[in-house]
Design an enzyme around this catalytic site. Structure first.
Site, PDB file in Angstrom:
ATOM      1  N   ARG A 173      68.443  47.824  27.586  1.00 23.47           N
ATOM      2  CA  ARG A 173      67.314  47.822  28.554  1.00 23.47           C
ATOM      3  C   ARG A 173      66.129  48.368  28.799  1.00 23.47           C
ATOM      4  NH1 ARG A 173      68.094  42.742  32.037  1.00 23.47           N
ATOM      5  NH2 ARG A 173      65.908  42.085  31.709  1.00 23.47           N
ATOM      6  N   CYS A 231      65.489  46.681  38.949  1.00 29.76           N
ATOM      7  CA  CYS A 231      66.375  45.855  38.462  1.00 29.76           C
ATOM      8  C   CYS A 231      65.703  44.699  36.675  1.00 29.76           C
ATOM      9  CB  CYS A 231      67.750  44.915  38.876  1.00 29.76           C
ATOM     10  SG  CYS A 231      67.789  43.953  39.446  1.00 29.76           S
TER      11      CYS A 231
END
Length: 292
Positions: A173, A231
């Site tokens: 990611r 995050c």
């Protein structure tokens, strides 16, 4: 203040003699029920704390998937969980603390004693309780306190190269190889990738403090650094913040909106690839040379 992480021996030593509460904070990105996991087996005396209900506010593109809740909502959740202003909270999950870290961080930054249980429920070898575990629970008095501005960061702070910015998401990611959740893949330009699960040894306990310290140093953290952690939605970023403290550095700041907010902004730069990268085109995916 108590250390950010404690082991089972600490719990055995102090739980019977002090106002210590166990909080089970299991939650799953794939939609499985954390409460069902708790009811299927939890540490004796633990109360379930719902991430979505008590540790997050209303989601939206402008704030992200798990914005911080109103302080009154958080206080209500703690009170209903039997946690008062003087309770020492030891939180755990079944993922090395990457979810439970959110509760621990929220408590610590508002002046409460709290820590992660090293290894979580998977490190516990005794019998587990089943069921709701709340039959004898009495509401407590927990004072609502504002979120301290000095412990928070926004998108502009995260984009400021004067800060050390660390990304707790997994490597795919971060690189922008895939992102099944957010509208644009990639990372904040200048951010270093420190996947939070790599703070852990294979058994789910934290790495030794010297190894943790080297991880942060490789990302450019030194004494006195201004560190910002993000995050996907501001949850697992808290694990890196607790690990930062465990490694002996000063506390960093949380970017609560994280990538779930940042990736919706039209006037920000995005980078891809395995390195921190540089500023790319605003409102568009930047293709890093290392990925073509």
């Amino acid at each position: 203040m108590i250390a950010p992480v404690v082991d089972l021996e600490w719990l055995d030593r102090y739980q019977a003699d002090a106002n210590v509460a166990l909080a089970d904070v299991r939650w799953y990105l794939d939609g499985r029920s954390g409460r069902a996991a708790y009811e299927g087996g939890h540490l004796r005396g633990a109360v379930f704390v719902d991430l979505e209900r008590w540790l997050s506010g209303e989601a939206g593109p402008s704030v992200g998937r798990h914005p911080l809740p109103d302080p009154g909502t958080f206080a209500e959740g703690m009170a209903r969980s039997g946690i008062d202003d003087d309770t020492v909270v030891i939180a755990y999950d079944d993922a090395g603390g990457v979810i439970a870290a959110r509760l621990v961080w929220m408590l610590r930054v508002t002046g409460h004693e709290a820590a992660l249980l090293n290894g979580g429920v998977t490190a516990y070898r005794g019998p587990l309780e089943t069921g709701s575990g709340t039959a004898d629970l009495r509401p407590a008095a927990f004072t609502a306190r504002p979120w301290p501005a000095e412990m928070l960061a926004g998108a502009a702070d995260a984009a400021n190269r004067g800060n050390i910015v660390i990304d707790a998401r997994d490597r795919d990611r971060y690189r922008g190889a895939q992102d099944p959740i957010d509208p644009r893949p990639g990372h904040i330009p200048g951010a270093s990738n420190l996947p939070c699960r790599e703070n852990l040894a294979p058994d789910g306990t934290f790495l030794p403090t010297d190894e943790l310290r080297r991880r942060f140093e490789r990302a450019g953290v030194v004494e006195g650094s201004s560190v910002i952690s993000y995050c996907g939605s501001g949850v697992t970023a808290c694990h890196n913040l607790l690990a930062l403290e465990l490694a002996g550095f000063a506390p960093g700041r949380l970017y609560p909106g994280s990538w779930s907010q940042y990736s919706h902004l039209a006037d920000v730069d995005v980078a891809t690839g395995s390195s921190p990268g540089s500023r790319g085109a605003r409102g568009a995916r930047r293709v890093h040379p290392s990925t073509g």
